[in-house]
Design a protein around this motif. Structure first.
Motif, PDB file in Angstrom:
ATOM      1  N   THR A 114     -24.707 154.533 -60.776  1.00 14.74           N
ATOM      2  CA  THR A 114     -25.817 154.838 -59.677  1.00 14.74           C
ATOM      3  C   THR A 114     -26.680 153.617 -59.428  1.00 14.74           C
ATOM      4  O   THR A 114     -27.553 153.174 -60.502  1.00 14.74           O
ATOM      5  N   TRP A 115     -26.841 152.825 -58.388  1.00  9.26           N
ATOM      6  CA  TRP A 115     -27.754 152.114 -58.190  1.00  9.26           C
ATOM      7  C   TRP A 115     -28.854 152.478 -57.582  1.00  9.26           C
ATOM      8  O   TRP A 115     -28.865 153.030 -56.572  1.00  9.26           O
ATOM      9  N   TRP A 116     -30.025 152.294 -58.105  1.00 11.72           N
ATOM     10  CA  TRP A 116     -31.553 152.410 -57.681  1.00 11.72           C
ATOM     11  C   TRP A 116     -32.626 151.799 -58.329  1.00 11.72           C
ATOM     12  O   TRP A 116     -32.260 151.024 -59.048  1.00 11.72           O
ATOM     13  N   THR A 158     -37.119 152.137 -59.580  1.00 11.85           N
ATOM     14  CA  THR A 158     -38.269 152.901 -59.834  1.00 11.85           C
ATOM     15  C   THR A 158     -38.849 153.254 -58.285  1.00 11.85           C
ATOM     16  O   THR A 158     -39.159 154.258 -57.736  1.00 11.85           O
ATOM     17  N   GLU A 159     -38.740 152.183 -57.409  1.00 14.41           N
ATOM     18  CA  GLU A 159     -39.387 152.254 -55.909  1.00 14.41           C
ATOM     19  C   GLU A 159     -38.561 153.108 -55.125  1.00 14.41           C
ATOM     20  O   GLU A 159     -39.100 153.759 -54.134  1.00 14.41           O
ATOM     21  N   THR A 160     -37.065 153.483 -55.377  1.00 17.97           N
ATOM     22  CA  THR A 160     -36.363 154.385 -54.539  1.00 17.97           C
ATOM     23  C   THR A 160     -36.563 155.641 -54.855  1.00 17.97           C
ATOM     24  O   THR A 160     -36.052 156.586 -54.158  1.00 17.97           O
ATOM     25  N   GLY A 201     -34.996 143.365 -54.067  1.00 17.55           N
ATOM     26  CA  GLY A 201     -34.787 142.458 -55.061  1.00 17.55           C
ATOM     27  C   GLY A 201     -33.678 142.138 -55.844  1.00 17.55           C
ATOM     28  O   GLY A 201     -33.720 141.613 -56.931  1.00 17.55           O
ATOM     29  N   ASP A 202     -32.561 142.810 -55.422  1.00 17.78           N
ATOM     30  CA  ASP A 202     -31.287 142.700 -56.241  1.00 17.78           C
ATOM     31  C   ASP A 202     -30.342 141.800 -55.035  1.00 17.78           C
ATOM     32  O   ASP A 202     -30.388 141.826 -53.723  1.00 17.78           O
ATOM     33  N   GLY A 203     -29.408 141.141 -55.599  1.00 15.66           N
ATOM     34  CA  GLY A 203     -28.366 140.576 -54.709  1.00 15.66           C
ATOM     35  C   GLY A 203     -27.242 141.483 -54.712  1.00 15.66           C
ATOM     36  O   GLY A 203     -27.124 142.326 -55.549  1.00 15.66           O
ATOM     37  N   GLY A 211     -27.222 141.446 -59.438  1.00 22.35           N
ATOM     38  CA  GLY A 211     -28.288 141.598 -60.257  1.00 22.35           C
ATOM     39  C   GLY A 211     -29.549 140.994 -59.365  1.00 22.35           C
ATOM     40  O   GLY A 211     -29.589 140.558 -58.254  1.00 22.35           O
ATOM     41  N   ARG A 212     -30.778 140.923 -60.179  1.00 20.10           N
ATOM     42  CA  ARG A 212     -31.829 140.391 -59.496  1.00 20.10           C
ATOM     43  C   ARG A 212     -31.893 139.095 -58.767  1.00 20.10           C
ATOM     44  O   ARG A 212     -31.455 138.032 -59.365  1.00 20.10           O
ATOM     45  N   ILE A 213     -32.513 138.929 -57.762  1.00 21.29           N
ATOM     46  CA  ILE A 213     -32.685 137.777 -57.291  1.00 21.29           C
ATOM     47  C   ILE A 213     -34.222 137.183 -57.266  1.00 21.29           C
ATOM     48  O   ILE A 213     -34.686 136.131 -56.711  1.00 21.29           O
ATOM     49  N   LEU A 268     -36.392 140.077 -64.914  1.00 17.09           N
ATOM     50  CA  LEU A 268     -35.011 140.156 -65.953  1.00 17.09           C
ATOM     51  C   LEU A 268     -34.793 141.794 -66.025  1.00 17.09           C
ATOM     52  O   LEU A 268     -35.617 142.657 -66.079  1.00 17.09           O
ATOM     53  N   ASN A 269     -33.459 142.005 -66.668  1.00 19.36           N
ATOM     54  CA  ASN A 269     -33.126 143.413 -67.007  1.00 19.36           C
ATOM     55  C   ASN A 269     -32.565 143.224 -68.170  1.00 19.36           C
ATOM     56  O   ASN A 269     -31.363 142.710 -68.581  1.00 19.36           O
ATOM     57  N   VAL A 270     -33.396 143.534 -69.155  1.00 20.77           N
ATOM     58  CA  VAL A 270     -32.930 143.445 -70.527  1.00 20.77           C
ATOM     59  C   VAL A 270     -32.618 145.092 -71.164  1.00 20.77           C
ATOM     60  O   VAL A 270     -33.560 145.828 -71.121  1.00 20.77           O
TER      61      VAL A 270
HETATM   62  C1  6R9 Z   1     -33.244 153.212 -61.902  1.00 23.25           C
HETATM   63  C2  6R9 Z   1     -33.500 151.988 -62.602  1.00 23.25           C
HETATM   64  C3  6R9 Z   1     -34.252 148.747 -60.935  1.00 23.25           C
HETATM   65  C4  6R9 Z   1     -33.183 147.443 -61.332  1.00 23.25           C
HETATM   66  C5  6R9 Z   1     -32.293 147.135 -59.959  1.00 23.25           C
HETATM   67  C6  6R9 Z   1     -31.212 146.709 -60.333  1.00 23.25           C
HETATM   68  C7  6R9 Z   1     -31.043 147.284 -61.751  1.00 23.25           C
HETATM   69  C8  6R9 Z   1     -30.476 149.714 -61.877  1.00 23.25           C
HETATM   70  C9  6R9 Z   1     -28.274 149.555 -61.392  1.00 23.25           C
HETATM   71  C10 6R9 Z   1     -28.808 148.186 -61.421  1.00 23.25           C
HETATM   72  C11 6R9 Z   1     -26.660 147.277 -60.973  1.00 23.25           C
HETATM   73  C12 6R9 Z   1     -26.688 149.568 -61.246  1.00 23.25           C
HETATM   74  N1  6R9 Z   1     -30.061 148.293 -61.712  1.00 23.25           N
HETATM   75  N2  6R9 Z   1     -29.222 150.541 -61.615  1.00 23.25           N
HETATM   76  N3  6R9 Z   1     -28.104 147.233 -61.363  1.00 23.25           N
HETATM   77  N4  6R9 Z   1     -26.142 148.763 -60.989  1.00 23.25           N
HETATM   78  N5  6R9 Z   1     -26.255 150.838 -61.228  1.00 23.25           N
HETATM   79  O1  6R9 Z   1     -33.065 151.448 -63.529  1.00 23.25           O
HETATM   80  O2  6R9 Z   1     -34.921 151.427 -62.119  1.00 23.25           O
HETATM   81  O3  6R9 Z   1     -36.124 150.280 -64.003  1.00 23.25           O
HETATM   82  O4  6R9 Z   1     -36.815 149.966 -61.501  1.00 23.25           O
HETATM   83  O5  6R9 Z   1     -34.892 148.936 -62.361  1.00 23.25           O
HETATM   84  O6  6R9 Z   1     -32.198 147.770 -62.124  1.00 23.25           O
HETATM   85  O7  6R9 Z   1     -31.473 145.218 -60.794  1.00 23.25           O
HETATM   86  O8  6R9 Z   1     -33.267 146.460 -59.108  1.00 23.25           O
HETATM   87  P1  6R9 Z   1     -35.771 150.130 -62.788  1.00 23.25           P
END
Ligand code: 6R9
Length: 657
Positions: A419-421, A423-425, A508-510, A524-526, A530-532
């Motif tokens: 599931t891609w989403w 905080t903002e969505t 904010g994602d590519g 990933g983010r553009i 960072l996503n740790v």
């Molecule tokens: C719900 C959540 C959002 C960022 C998002 C993206 C990454 C989240 C993903 C994903 C690839 C998925 N992200 N789910 N990337 N596949 N299924 O995580 O919210 O903490 O706001 O993060 O997380 O980069 O822009 P939040």
């Protein structure tokens, strides 16, 4: 991005997954998507009338006149807590279990909907008695607990806007959020317990409140989790169990307009200051309900378990609101996946007969590693037959982890919903429908019906499928962020930038779309986020924390791909004194890591710190981050370095300490 062998790895939903699914088969999906295309307002209006009990019906679905400050169902009135609790009790389901809470030590507590309603009403009455009313902001800094959910629901009941701060954030981060949101009350716990270790939340809260500008915080309410010792200010502090003792378990909900802010949740952006993402009540709740039905194919018999923390958006939508709004039974877990051992998740799925399981890629990767090392914690050792659908969220999932998850957790039987989403969505945006969408490892597949996602270039023009670009959403949707608390200009600039024409929501994602299937793969983010381990961290936030240390002159933070955490934080630092080496460098790196832990929270600690005499800069003094990213990865520099003023520095920074 697409792997050449991805094509043949398509998994059709089994006949079992399709049979009786809320959306069964691709035809049904396409019909829903076409409905939305044909009559956008009619589509959303219909869903909103079905999903929510409105006190006063809305007369208009969407108002775009103040775009991008869109409003939804604006003249409708409702209460989120009423929709999550009262209506289930009223329809005769008061005895159904709402929450199966498993504590860190394995103790299990069950709460029914009727009990939950009584607890929320009592606590709401206690808050009311302390002067908390509609429109007030309340910060919640609590562990995973029934009480944490009660606190959120009680705020919603009163029309007070909650802002939950993750229990892993430092006093300084907590303080910053309390001040920014203008909280009148803080709800916390004496201590948090995770993985057998305690964390003194009340003490951290006291530190935060002592940092100044918190005079408006009139009450601090404390949930007694451990009975550990805490300092007490009788003019301000009160125990949660004491203040509810004599309250009535009836509390009339405060009916609010659909646009009333249900909550504000802080998240990292590309500047140093976290953004207070403000959500609505009506549109948000609608999508929480609808995505539970669509993405998780939720049915009455299901036992749902989302492993997120209530401090993140996932814990808001898929613990505190979505499941409750449906009258679902859900598992809530206090602890960590690796305690007492890395079989904890699998044991809990078996013990509680979980049918819908939702976790993060980082957890899957670390549990894969643990299972490889120790056969006794392998999912194969547990009875996971109750599982029906398994989901992931938070970061891109690599195909290997996806396949392992499907095979060993899902028994080759359960659809995997990536599931891609954000905080903002507010809720899921791009995700498979388990009874319809064929899945492909590493792809979140197709936008949910009504979500108009697209891939564009830097000017907002569509890019051809198969070519990477910027992920945008072309039309507003009900659960979208309404504004950044106190900073509408930043809202516009961050999410509706003029470069893209001002009408596209910038995620904010590519992303790249498959030319044949139209499937999305997130790359990933553009931006400088960072996503740790699925946690969003701003590079600027960490840099600001580093330079706040007396020894640090300059800092640049970049991400490096990491097999377990997805990305790892690497910091390049120059000091106000000579560059340290050897033992001294190691000592200092440790000091600075701990410092960042104190400034922001342990999740932000750099994995590696490298010291230099300088940072790579252009002639105009700009730090060249793309070079630092290569250095962090240990890659040779192949980029153009002609604008670099001090190329000799690359050699120094290229070597890890
Ligand atoms: C719900 C959540 C959002 C960022 C998002 C993206 C990454 C989240 C993903 C994903 C690839 C998925 N992200 N789910 N990337 N596949 N299924 O995580 O919210 O903490 O706001 O993060 O997380 O980069 O822009 P939040």
């Amino acid at each position: 991005m697409e792997l050449p062998h991805q094509k043949q790895r398509t998994f059709e939903p089994s006949a079992e997954a399709q049979a009786g699914a809320n959306v069964a088969g691709m035809e049904a999906y396409r019909a829903l998507a076409a409905d939305a295309e044909r009559d956008y307002a009619g589509f959303w209006g219909g869903l909103a009338r079905e999903a929510i009990d409105w006190r006063k019906p809305f007369s208009k679905v969407l108002d775009e006149s103040a775009a991008p400050f869109y409003t939804w169902f604006e003249d409708g009135e409702l209460n989120a807590s009423y929709n999550c609790l009262d209506r289930h009790v009223a329809s005769g389901h008061g005895d159904r279990v709402a929450i199966v809470f498993e504590a860190d030590d394995g103790t299990v507590t069950r709460v029914t909907y009727a009990q939950m309603l009584a607890r929320v009403a009592r606590f709401a009455n206690a808050l009311k008695r302390r002067g908390i009313k509609r429109g007030d902001r309340v910060v919640i800094y609590m562990p995973m607990s029934i009480e944490g959910i009660v606190a959120m629901q009680a705020c919603a009941r009163l029309g007070a806007t909650h802002s939950v701060v993750f229990g892993g954030f430092s006093a300084k981060s907590l303080h910053e959020r309390i001040v920014d949101v203008g909280a009148v009350a803080l709800i916390t716990a004496d201590e948090q317990v995770r993985g057998g270790k305690t964390l003194p939340l009340k003490q951290i809260a006291d530190e935060a409140l002592a940092m100044g500008n918190c005079d408006v915080v009139r009450s601090v309410i404390v949930y007694r989790r451990t009975g550990g010792e805490v300092a007490w200010d009788t003019s301000r502090d009160a125990w949660m169990h004491e203040i509810v003792a004599n309250e009535s378990d009836i509390c009339e909900p405060e009916w609010v307009g659909a646009e009333h802010p249900l909550f504000i949740l802080y998240t990292s952006g590309s500047t140093g200051k976290p953004k207070g993402v403000q959500h609505s009540t009506g549109g948000y709740l609608l999508w929480a309900v609808q995505t539970m039905k669509w993405t998780f194919d939720w049915k009455r018999e299901d036992v749902f378990w989302c492993t997120a923390d209530i401090g993140w958006i996932t814990g808001h939508t898929y613990i505190a609101y979505g499941p409750l709004a449906l009258g679902a039974t859900q598992v809530v877990f206090e602890g960590v996946p690796t305690y007492p051992d890395a079989g904890r998740f699998w044991k809990m799925i078996a013990d509680h007969q979980v049918s819908l399981f939702y976790t993060a890629p980082t957890a899957i990767r670390s549990l894969t590693k643990a299972a490889d090392a120790d056969e006794s914690v392998h999912p194969a050792r547990y009875d996971l037959a109750s599982l029906r659908i398994i989901g992931t969220v938070g970061e891109p999932i690599n195909p290997e982890a996806w396949l392992w998850y499907r095979r060993h957790v899902g028994g080759e039987r359960c659809p995997v919903v990536d599931t891609w989403w954000q905080t903002e969505t507010g809720g899921h945006m791009i995700a498979p429908l388990p009874g319809a969408t064929p899945t492909v490892p590493g792809s979140c597949t197709l936008p949910l019906p009504g979500i108009m996602a697209a891939v564009v270039d830097e000017t907002g023009q569509s890019v051809p499928d198969g070519q990477g670009g910027i992920l945008v959403v072309k039309r507003p949707w009900p659960s979208m962020v309404r504004t950044i608390w106190g900073d509408p200009e930043r809202f516009k600039a961050s999410y509706y930038p003029p470069e893209l024409g001002g009408t596209l929501y910038l995620a904010g994602d590519g992303a790249v779309r498959d030319p044949e299937t139209g499937y999305f793969t997130i790359t990933g983010r553009i931006d400088d986020v960072l996503n740790v381990s699925g946690h969003r961290l701003g590079t600027m936030e960490i840099e600001s924390a580093l330079v706040a240390h007396e020894l640090v002159a300059e800092a640049a933070v970049v991400g490096r791909p990491d097999a377990t955490t997805g990305e790892a934080v690497v910091a390049f630092v120059t000091l106000k004194r000579a560059r340290p080496e050897g033992e001294e460098a190691e000592q200092l790196a440790k000091t600075l890591r701990d410092w960042v832990g104190k400034e922001i929270g342990p999740i932000a600690k750099p994995k590696e710190i490298r010291f230099g005499d300088n940072l790579p800069k252009t002639r105009s003094g700009k730090i060249m981050r793309r070079l630092l990213r290569s250095l962090a990865k240990g890659d040779a520099i192949v980029q153009d370095t002609s604008t670099l003023e001090n190329p000799e520095i690359l050699d120094q920074l290229g070597r890890a300490v």
